[in-house]
Write an enzyme that holds these catalytic residues in place. Structure first.
Site, PDB file in Angstrom:
ATOM      1  N   ASP A   1       0.818  -1.204   0.000  1.00 55.95           N
ATOM      2  CA  ASP A   1       0.000   0.000   0.000  1.00 55.95           C
ATOM      3  C   ASP A   1       0.859   1.263   0.000  1.00 55.95           C
ATOM      4  OD1 ASP A   1      -2.377  -1.416  -0.035  1.00 55.95           O
ATOM      5  OD2 ASP A   1      -2.558  -1.469   2.147  1.00 55.95           O
TER       6      ASP A   1
ATOM      7  N   TYR B   1       6.960 -10.013   6.679  1.00 55.36           N
ATOM      8  CA  TYR B   1       6.900  -8.568   6.911  1.00 55.36           C
ATOM      9  C   TYR B   1       7.524  -8.244   8.265  1.00 55.36           C
ATOM     10  CZ  TYR B   1       3.537  -7.663   3.104  1.00 55.36           C
ATOM     11  OH  TYR B   1       2.918  -7.532   1.879  1.00 55.36           O
TER      12      TYR B   1
END
EC number: 5.4.99.12
Length: 250
Positions: free
Chosen positions: A51, A109
């Protein structure tokens, strides 16, 4: 012939990985660089989307060419065309059906929180002055994630996906000096999932919710019950793994 591109980028100045009609994306700039070099329109396919404002230390994409390419020369030329906050690290020849997204076996992540203020980390960490977080309790909650597969509670509302199931293989908070980092690995992730998990785990660490509340949030499968998503600047995609058999030189 198909090639995998390994790249890194600082996402601060971009509206995520994926092509956007009215905003600059990482994918657009890489497509443009390839198109400039080969003088024909080229589109790369990424391992997934990040994003706006999210960073990637190691992301892969694939691209097709009619003939073999001079890998070292193309890496040099791409990096000469791309801005300094996007770097091509490597290009590897892969089997013709290898897919950057669908062949990925896991993704990792990190979410980085700086406990204090540091002017040099404002674009790459979430900075918190609250040093009373119950990190032991946050890690107990993180372990609970491994007992579940449906994570609709942490998915962006109205996500258009076939399944909300993910297999989380690792979820742990690690403190180094003033840096608090959440490490998470899974076979796949839903949009906004990691940031929503981080925000909810911080609610645990701030004693706003209990471990039992955390379980109930997961089981409710309702995003409205989870915490506020952590800001984008602290999130890094750190690794994408593939079967070694798809790489022609391995």
């Amino acid at each position: 012939m198909r090639y995998f591109i390994e790249l890194s980028y600082k996402g601060t100045n971009y509206h995520g990985w994926q092509l956007q009609p009215n905003a600059i994306s990482i994918q657009e700039l890489i497509n443009n660089a390839f198109t400039t070099i080969f003088r024909t329109e080229i589109n790369v396919v990424g391992a997934g989307r990040t994003d706006t404002g999210v960073h990637a230390e190691r992301l892969f994409a694939h691209v097709d060419f009619d003939d073999e390419i001079d890998i070292k020369d193309i890496i040099y030329r791409l990096n000469s065309l791309l801005p300094n906050d996007i770097v091509i690290n490597n290009i590897s020849k892969v089997s013709k059906n290898a897919h950057a997204r669908f062949d990925a076996t896991s993704r990792s992540y990190e979410y980085r929180i700086f406990l204090g203020r540091n002017p040099f980390l404002t674009e790459t960490t979430w900075q918190l002055t609250n040093k009373k977080l119950n990190i032991i309790k946050m890690n107990e909650a993180a372990k609970i994630l491994l007992n579940y597969t449906n994570f609709k509670s942490f998915a962006r509302a109205n996500s258009n996906v076939k399944t909300y199931n993910c297999e989380i293989k690792k979820a742990v908070w690690i403190v180094t000096d003033k840096m608090l980092t959440f490490h998470i690995t899974a076979d796949r992730f839903l949009r906004n999932m990691v940031r929503a998990i981080v925000g909810t785990l911080l609610d645990v660490g701030n004693n706003k919710i209990t471990l039992e509340d955390f379980k109930q949030i997961i089981e409710s499968r309702d995003r409205c019950n989870a915490g506020t998503s952590a800001p984008s600047q602290g999130l890094f995609l750190t690794s994408v793994t593939y079967p070694k058999t798809i790489f022609m030189n391995e």
